[in-house]
Write a protein that holds these residues in place. Sequence first.
Motif, short mmCIF file in Angstrom:
data_model
loop_
_atom_site.label_atom_id
_atom_site.label_comp_id
_atom_site.label_asym_id
_atom_site.label_seq_id
_atom_site.Cartn_x
_atom_site.Cartn_y
_atom_site.Cartn_z
N MET A 150 0.70 -1.32 -0.11
CA MET A 150 0.01 0.00 -0.01
C MET A 150 0.71 1.11 0.03
O MET A 150 0.71 2.13 -0.70
CB MET A 150 -0.97 -0.15 1.26
CG MET A 150 -1.92 -0.93 1.05
SD MET A 150 -3.12 -1.25 2.56
CE MET A 150 -3.53 0.39 3.15
N GLU A 152 0.84 4.13 -2.88
CA GLU A 152 0.74 5.62 -2.67
C GLU A 152 1.97 6.51 -3.27
O GLU A 152 1.81 7.36 -3.76
CB GLU A 152 0.69 5.69 -1.14
CG GLU A 152 -0.83 5.21 -0.63
CD GLU A 152 -1.97 5.88 -1.25
OE1 GLU A 152 -2.77 5.06 -1.57
OE2 GLU A 152 -1.95 7.02 -1.60
N ASP A 211 -6.77 -7.04 -8.87
CA ASP A 211 -5.70 -5.62 -8.74
C ASP A 211 -5.06 -5.48 -10.16
O ASP A 211 -4.91 -4.43 -10.44
CB ASP A 211 -4.66 -6.34 -7.86
CG ASP A 211 -3.55 -5.22 -7.41
OD1 ASP A 211 -2.62 -5.67 -7.03
OD2 ASP A 211 -4.18 -4.19 -7.45
N SER A 237 -9.58 4.57 -7.18
CA SER A 237 -9.08 4.78 -5.60
C SER A 237 -10.07 4.09 -4.71
O SER A 237 -9.92 3.40 -3.92
CB SER A 237 -8.95 6.07 -5.42
OG SER A 237 -10.08 7.13 -5.58
N PHE A 238 -11.46 4.30 -4.97
CA PHE A 238 -12.53 3.49 -4.34
C PHE A 238 -12.21 2.01 -4.49
O PHE A 238 -12.58 1.42 -3.51
CB PHE A 238 -13.89 4.18 -4.66
CG PHE A 238 -15.20 3.34 -4.02
CD1 PHE A 238 -15.74 2.53 -4.77
CD2 PHE A 238 -15.22 3.66 -2.78
CE1 PHE A 238 -16.80 1.72 -4.36
CE2 PHE A 238 -16.33 2.81 -2.21
CZ PHE A 238 -17.14 1.93 -2.90
N ARG A 264 -9.92 0.46 -5.15
CA ARG A 264 -8.61 -0.15 -4.34
C ARG A 264 -9.05 -0.38 -2.98
O ARG A 264 -8.49 -1.07 -2.32
CB ARG A 264 -7.50 0.80 -4.72
CG ARG A 264 -6.89 0.84 -6.23
CD ARG A 264 -5.51 0.43 -5.98
NE ARG A 264 -4.88 0.56 -7.47
CZ ARG A 264 -4.66 -0.56 -8.03
NH1 ARG A 264 -4.70 -1.91 -7.54
NH2 ARG A 264 -4.19 -0.52 -9.44
N THR A 265 -9.64 0.86 -2.55
CA THR A 265 -9.86 0.67 -1.02
C THR A 265 -10.78 -0.59 -0.95
O THR A 265 -10.58 -1.35 0.03
CB THR A 265 -10.61 1.88 -0.52
OG1 THR A 265 -9.79 3.07 -0.99
CG2 THR A 265 -10.84 2.10 0.94
N SER A 266 -11.54 -0.80 -1.64
CA SER A 266 -12.61 -1.87 -1.44
C SER A 266 -11.81 -3.05 -1.46
O SER A 266 -11.97 -4.22 -0.86
CB SER A 266 -13.57 -1.71 -2.67
OG SER A 266 -14.48 -0.80 -2.38
N ASP A 280 -8.49 -3.65 -0.85
CA ASP A 280 -7.73 -3.75 0.32
C ASP A 280 -8.43 -4.34 1.42
O ASP A 280 -8.03 -5.07 2.10
CB ASP A 280 -7.06 -2.43 0.61
CG ASP A 280 -5.91 -1.86 -0.46
OD1 ASP A 280 -5.59 -0.80 -0.42
OD2 ASP A 280 -5.48 -2.73 -1.06
N SER A 281 -9.65 -3.54 1.65
CA SER A 281 -10.54 -4.31 2.62
C SER A 281 -11.10 -5.72 2.55
O SER A 281 -10.88 -6.53 3.40
CB SER A 281 -11.82 -3.53 2.78
OG SER A 281 -12.78 -3.54 1.81
#
Length: 194
Positions: free
Chosen positions: A11, A15, A107, A121-122, A124-126, A128-129
Amino acid sequence: EKRDTLNTEVMQKREALKMEAKTLPKEQLIEKRETLRIEIKEKREDLKETMKEKRETFKEEAKERVDVLKQKVSEERAKRIEAFFGTTVRKFEAAISRLRTLADRIDSRLDKFEDEGKDVSFLRTSLDSARSVIEDAENALDGAKEEFNALAQNETPQEYFSKVKEVVAGVSQKVRDARKALVDVINSTKGASQ
């Protein structure tokens, strides 16, 4: 713990790459992404090897557990208990492995969308969770293995076996949750692909 470190490192590097993306030409950005993908893939392979070694150790310990169980209950019952748990563990490990592979494929798809200039980005966040839910499932499986190891030392395996079945049910639920999280990410990507 190694998985958490790897996820955090991935992560952070993503970034950093996002920050550099604003200043780098597209060719350098693609080259850096590819380098990052290769590095992540190598680290994941190392992690897979570590997990494989743990599985081998677990299998060796399983033989010792069978011997201890034989002393406490009949040989046939010990074999059935071991077979039940071994089958269950293999199924969960295979399911978790498939979920990890699917997460890697998602991914890769998100990287392609990002290369096309889409905001992911949203997603990717999903993702990662979803990966963290997969980690939870794997940790729950490790916990179930430890519980089963304790079963061999327990004086009343019948009672303890029912507790192990409860733990296995918990692992099953966590695997289902991980699958659901990935399905949610896939459904979210359907809108981004257009």
